[in-house]
Every structure is written in structure tokens, then in C-alpha cells.
Design a protein around this motif. Structure first.
Motif, PDB file in Angstrom:
ATOM      1  N   HIS A 180      51.896  -1.736  -2.966  1.00  0.00           N
ATOM      2  CA  HIS A 180      51.041  -2.438  -4.910  1.00  0.00           C
ATOM      3  C   HIS A 180      52.413  -3.616  -5.051  1.00  0.00           C
ATOM      4  CE1 HIS A 180      51.875   2.082  -4.273  1.00  0.00           C
ATOM      5  NE2 HIS A 180      50.742   2.200  -5.456  1.00  0.00           N
ATOM      6  N   ALA A 181      51.972  -4.905  -3.761  1.00  0.00           N
ATOM      7  CA  ALA A 181      52.352  -5.601  -3.710  1.00  0.00           C
ATOM      8  C   ALA A 181      53.204  -6.416  -4.951  1.00  0.00           C
ATOM      9  CB  ALA A 181      51.703  -6.374  -3.034  1.00  0.00           C
ATOM     10  N   CYS A 231      41.739  -5.834  -9.986  1.00  0.00           N
ATOM     11  CA  CYS A 231      41.542  -5.622  -9.194  1.00  0.00           C
ATOM     12  C   CYS A 231      41.266  -4.064  -8.276  1.00  0.00           C
ATOM     13  CB  CYS A 231      42.672  -6.268  -7.897  1.00  0.00           C
ATOM     14  SG  CYS A 231      42.936  -6.035  -6.153  1.00  0.00           S
ATOM     15  N   SER A 275      47.882  -0.469  -8.819  1.00  0.00           N
ATOM     16  CA  SER A 275      48.257  -0.931  -9.964  1.00  0.00           C
ATOM     17  C   SER A 275      47.170  -1.692 -11.384  1.00  0.00           C
ATOM     18  CB  SER A 275      48.811  -2.085  -9.409  1.00  0.00           C
ATOM     19  OG  SER A 275      50.736  -1.763  -8.631  1.00  0.00           O
ATOM     20  N   CYS A 320      45.710  -4.547 -11.472  1.00  0.00           N
ATOM     21  CA  CYS A 320      45.583  -5.306 -11.676  1.00  0.00           C
ATOM     22  C   CYS A 320      44.452  -5.859 -12.665  1.00  0.00           C
ATOM     23  CB  CYS A 320      46.413  -6.561 -10.677  1.00  0.00           C
ATOM     24  SG  CYS A 320      47.845  -6.102  -9.934  1.00  0.00           S
ATOM     25  N   ALA A 380      45.298 -11.976  -7.675  1.00  0.00           N
ATOM     26  CA  ALA A 380      45.429 -11.140  -6.364  1.00  0.00           C
ATOM     27  C   ALA A 380      46.637 -11.395  -5.514  1.00  0.00           C
ATOM     28  CB  ALA A 380      44.590 -10.504  -5.887  1.00  0.00           C
ATOM     29  N   PHE A 419      42.062  -1.868  -6.073  1.00  0.00           N
ATOM     30  CA  PHE A 419      42.123  -2.017  -4.254  1.00  0.00           C
ATOM     31  C   PHE A 419      43.095  -0.818  -4.852  1.00  0.00           C
ATOM     32  CE2 PHE A 419      45.446  -1.259  -0.972  1.00  0.00           C
ATOM     33  CZ  PHE A 419      43.402  -0.911   0.311  1.00  0.00           C
ATOM     34  N   GLY A 443      44.438  -7.497  -2.056  1.00  0.00           N
ATOM     35  CA  GLY A 443      43.779  -7.958  -3.122  1.00  0.00           C
ATOM     36  C   GLY A 443      42.891  -8.466  -2.924  1.00  0.00           C
TER      37      GLY A 443
HETATM   38  S1  SF4 Z   1      48.210  -5.313  -6.664  1.00  0.00           S
HETATM   39 FE1  SF4 Z   1      47.684  -6.107  -4.999  1.00  0.00          FE
HETATM   40  S2  SF4 Z   1      46.202  -4.880  -4.247  1.00  0.00           S
HETATM   41 FE2  SF4 Z   1      46.977  -3.679  -6.284  1.00  0.00          FE
HETATM   42  S3  SF4 Z   1      45.447  -4.071  -7.925  1.00  0.00           S
HETATM   43 FE3  SF4 Z   1      46.762  -5.739  -7.780  1.00  0.00          FE
HETATM   44  S4  SF4 Z   1      46.059  -7.618  -6.707  1.00  0.00           S
HETATM   45 FE4  SF4 Z   1      45.369  -5.643  -6.433  1.00  0.00          FE
END
Ligand code: SF4
Length: 463
Positions: A180-181, A24, A29, A31, A55, A26, A59
Motif C-alpha cells: 500500500h505504497a 485510484c 488505500s 487514494c 499515484a 487499486f 497505481g
Molecule cells: S497506495 Fe498506490 S495503489 Fe494504493 S490506492 Fe494509493 S496510489 Fe493506488
């Protein structure tokens, strides 16, 4: 028909394909377990992402096509900022970019946190060639963290170690549940790890913050502190760890007994991880807050194992620090006016240079400083020749003379980035960029570097 990817993800499909292990692009993190279902438009033949799995909400929105949002697919030029933009060819756009940057005395090459490591390499070479300054979003987010680390070092680790080993997590001055969900569910608190099979049941979560954030609501213990008292609290905890007498009570709004209890809990962890955010870097004392936090974690390592890590914002904001450090020896705000890299916070930080009107041309890529930097600095961008590379219109593209259509690296191009813990991540391509965009941002940057080298009658030295 059903398709199954190598991770076992199964999807009923009609002309769709599945791309797994996508990263991801964004937040920090990064991910890298995202699954995208890609669909082809039968009329245009263009592919787009139809469904996203794993995500978080932010994301997911980053992957899905943004209905109604304009996408730049051709370079746009205007001589004066009062004129309307006219489409021009890529060749003309890169020639104009080279001429503007070479004619400038103090060009600023800014941004980079939302593009690839490969692009950054060419950005550093471009800055060297035009004798400019290169800087990025770090200058107005974790710059004080970088300064603190340069001063005192830091005991850190990877997010993998946190996942596999940590039995105590402290979030200090940050709210990852909003910013940073997936941090808690993927790396720190709720996830099962090799030595933490039972995930959340084996981990203690503590949040220290002036506000009762959404993350604080999940914590086993929430310690509310007074705004701007982080430095005092860290130093008091360090003193207590060294058996010094502390007479003040409360400290930063926290009863002394609560701080003593927190220290005892931290000492009793077998592996602790302290994460911090802009609550430390942007409150009173700034880098000194971070230095004091690092000092506390260093002292805790006399008793048990602890690590400290900043929660970095953009997915590749740490990448710019890494690339600049390899190539110049400095992590941000690097100036090449004298033909060699120089670094001085305040003197060569992009926002400060803009605010003092020392910049006479700017190349901005994968960043929106027009929406984030102080008005005084943004005013300079409105007055000087500004080249902006982005995907969609932003407040910064509104101020530009030249817009270069960006490619969404990490979705539309294979790319590399550095996650917040400094681990390099390979990002898989999901589908092609729209017609008119380059295959990746580093492709047009390499072309630009070659044009500048030719104008300066220098050989092309980069591989
Ligand atoms: S926490 Fe959400 S926005 Fe951040 S990298 Fe993971 S999926 Fe993407």
C-alpha cells in the motif's frame, strides 16, 4: 495553452484535459487525490490517460493503457472448454448467463473486490434469484479478521483521524511500503495532520514482523518476532498490562524487557494506531491472532487512545463486506439456497465449496481466483460452466465458457467504493470505456437481473 484544475494543478496542453480528485482503483488505500491527463486519439476519437500524478508506481500502471495487452470488448462464448471462443452479442451473453445460473443447483457468484458498490448490489439480488452463494476475495485474505471482529468487536477509527492525531504508528505483520505504497506518506507516518503539523518528526513508527521488510527499514524501532508467535506475544503484552507476572523470557523470540519497553511506549502515546496485515490472518492461529491484537488495543484504551485497523488489499474488498452486511446481515460467504441468507464459514466460503466440488456453475467478476486459490479449488472451475467478467485475459478467463467484457469502474465509470477504514468514497469517471463495453458493470448486471426475474416471472424490485 495552459489548463488549471480546481486544485491548482496546471498543465500545458494541446487538446488534452485534466481530471483531478480521481480515486485510484487499486489497493485498499483508495487514494482520492489522483490527477489524470487525458488525451484523444485523433484517428479513433477514443480517449486514454496519458499522464498520472500523485499515484504510486503500481497505481500509475493501473491507470495507464497497458500496451500490447488484449482488452475484451465483446462477449466471447464456447460450448466446450476445448473449443475456441466465438464472439456473441451482449443480449445472447446475458441470456446464456441467466440460463446457466438458473439451471445450476449450487451456483457460486464470486469476486467483486475490484468493481463498484453499485455492481455488488445487483450481485446480491442475482444470487438471491438463482439460489446461489455469494462470496469474494475476502474469503482468502481478511476473512479471519472479519470473524475476529464478529466475535469481539474492535476499537477503530478513520485514516483521517490517524493523519490528524496519531503520534505513534505500529505496523504488525504487514509491509505497506510494498503493498500500500502511499499509506505512510498519505495517512499515517510522513503526512502532516491538523494536530501533527510536523508530520514524521511528531510520530513514532514501530514495525513488528518476522522479516526485516522495507517498512521495517524506515522504522524508529523494529521488533523481530518468531514466525507464528503473534498470538503468544499479544497475550503476554495483555498480561503485562494487567500487572500479571510473566515468567517466560524471551517470548516469541523477543526479550521480555523489549516487550515491556514497547508497552510503556504504547501507553505514553497520545493517539496510537495499530495496522495489521496477512501476517496475522495467514499464520498459525489466524483469527485468534487478530482477536488477541484487538484485545491488546482494547486494554490500551484504559490508558490512552488507540485504534486498530486491517490493511485491506483490493480497493473495494471492504465494500463487499459492507454491501453484504446491509443487505443480508452477513459480511461474506452468504448462501441463498433456501431463499433466505445463511452464513457459515467453511460451509459457504467459495474456496471451500469449490475444493469440495459442491459448485456446479460459477459467475466470477472482477477477480482472478484462477491465479490465487488452491489448485484443488481451481480444478473445479475448469470442470463446471464458468462465466467470467474481466477487462483483460487472466488465468481465470482461460477456464471460462463465457467471457463478459468488464468496464474499469472508477476510471471508465463513476462508482462508489469503501476504503480500508470503511469510509465510502465517490470515484470520478476519467473517460469512456472502449466501444463494446457497457457504461459500467452495474449496467449489465441490472440487465441480467431483469432477465432472470422475467424467466422466474418475478417483478423487478430494485431501484
Ligand atoms: S497506495 Fe498506490 S495503489 Fe494504493 S490506492 Fe494509493 S496510489 Fe493506488
Amino acid at each position: 495553452m495552459y489548463i488549471t484544475d480546481k486544485s491548482g494543478f496546471t498543465k500545458e496542453t494541446k487538446g488534452q484535459r485534466v481530471v483531478s480528485d480521481v480515486t485510484c482503483p487499486f489497493c485498499g488505500s483508495a487514494c482520492d487525490d489522483i490527477v489524470c491527463v487525458v488525451e484523444k486519439d485523433p484517428k479513433t476519437g477514443n480517449e486514454h490517460i496519458k499522464e498520472v500524478y500523485n499515484a504510486c508506481k503500481v497505481g500509475t500502471a493501473n491507470f495507464l493503457p497497458c500496451k500490447g495487452a488484449e482488452r475484451f470488448t465483446t462477449p466471447l462464448w464456447r460450448e466446450s472448454k476445448k473449443d475456441d471462443f466465438e464472439p456473441i452479442t451482449w443480449d445472447d451473453a446475458l441470456e446464456k448467463t441467466a440460463d446457466i445460473l438458473l439451471a445450476a443447483k449450487h451456483p457460486l457468484i464470486f469476486g467483486w473486490s475490484e468493481t463498484s458498490v453499485e455492481a455488488m448490489r445487483y450481485g446480491v439480488r442475482l444470487t438471491e434469484l438463482v439460489g446461489g452463494t455469494i462470496d469474494g476475495q475476502v474469503t482468502h485474505c481478511h476473512g479471519p479478521t472479519v470473524q475476529a471482529i464478529q466475535e469481539v468487536g474492535y476499537p477503530t477509527g478513520t485514516l483521517g483521524e490517524v493523519k490528524n492525531r496519531a503520534d505513534m504508528i505500529v505496523y504488525w505483520g504487514c509491509n505497506p511500503l510494498n503493498a500500500h505504497a502511499r499509506h505512510l506518506s498519505r495517512y499515517s507516518t510522513y503526512v502532516s495532520g491538523f494536530f501533527r503539523r510536523h508530520g514524521r518528526q511528531e510520530r513514532k513508527l514501530i514495525v513488528v514482523d518476522p522479516r526485516r521488510t522495507d517498512t521495517a527499514k524506515l522504522a524508529d524501532e523494529y521488533i523481530q518476532i518468531e514466525l507464528g508467535s503473534d498470538y503468544e506475544i499479544f497475550q503476554a503484552m495483555r498480561a503485562l498490562l494487567n500487572d500479571a507476572e510473566v515468567t517466560k523470557d524471551p517470548i516469541g523470540g523477543v526479550p521480555l524487557d523489549t516487550l515491556k519497553g514497547l508497552l510503556e511506549t504504547m501507553k505514553s502515546a497520545s493517539y496510537g494506531a495499530l495496522f495489521f496485515g496477512l501476517g496475522l490472518t495467514h499464520s498459525e492461529s489466524k483469527k485468534n491472532n487478530v482477536e488477541a491484537g484487538i484485545g491488546l488495543v482494547q486494554a490500551l484504551n484504559d490508558h490512552t487512545k488507540w485504534q486498530i485497523m486491517p490493511l485491506r488489499g483490493h480497493y473495494n474488498v471492504g465494500g463487499l463486506n459492507q454491501v453484504l452486511s446491509w443487505l443480508t446481515g452477513y459480511a461474506y460467504a452468504v448462501n441463498f439456497t433456501r431463499g433466505m441468507p445463511r452464513y457459515n464459514i467453511g460451509e459457504f466460503t467459495g474456496v471451500d465449496m469449490l475444493a469440495r466440488k459442491e459448485v456446479d456453475a460459477m459467475f466470477n467478476i472482477a477477480a482472478d481466483p484462477g491465479a490465487h486459490i488452491p489448485q484443488k479449488a481451481a480444478m473445479t472451475m475448469a470442470e463446471i460452466p464458468l462465466i467470467c467478467c474481466d477487462i483483460h485475459p487472466t488465468p481465470t478467463t482461460e477456464l471460462a465458457n463465457l467471457i463478459l467484457p468488464g468496464t474499469h469502474d472508477g476510471i471508465e465509470a463513476e462508482a462508489s467504493c469503501y476504503r480500508m477504514d470503511g469510509v465510502p468514497i465517490h470515484m470520478r469517471k476519467v473517460h469512456d470505456p472502449p466501444a463494446g463495453c457497457k457504461p459500467a458493470n452495474h449496467v449489465f448486471l441490472e440487465e441480467l437481473v431483469k432477465i432472470v426475474e422475467k424467466k422466474l416471472e418475478l417483478p423487478h424490485v430494485m431501484q
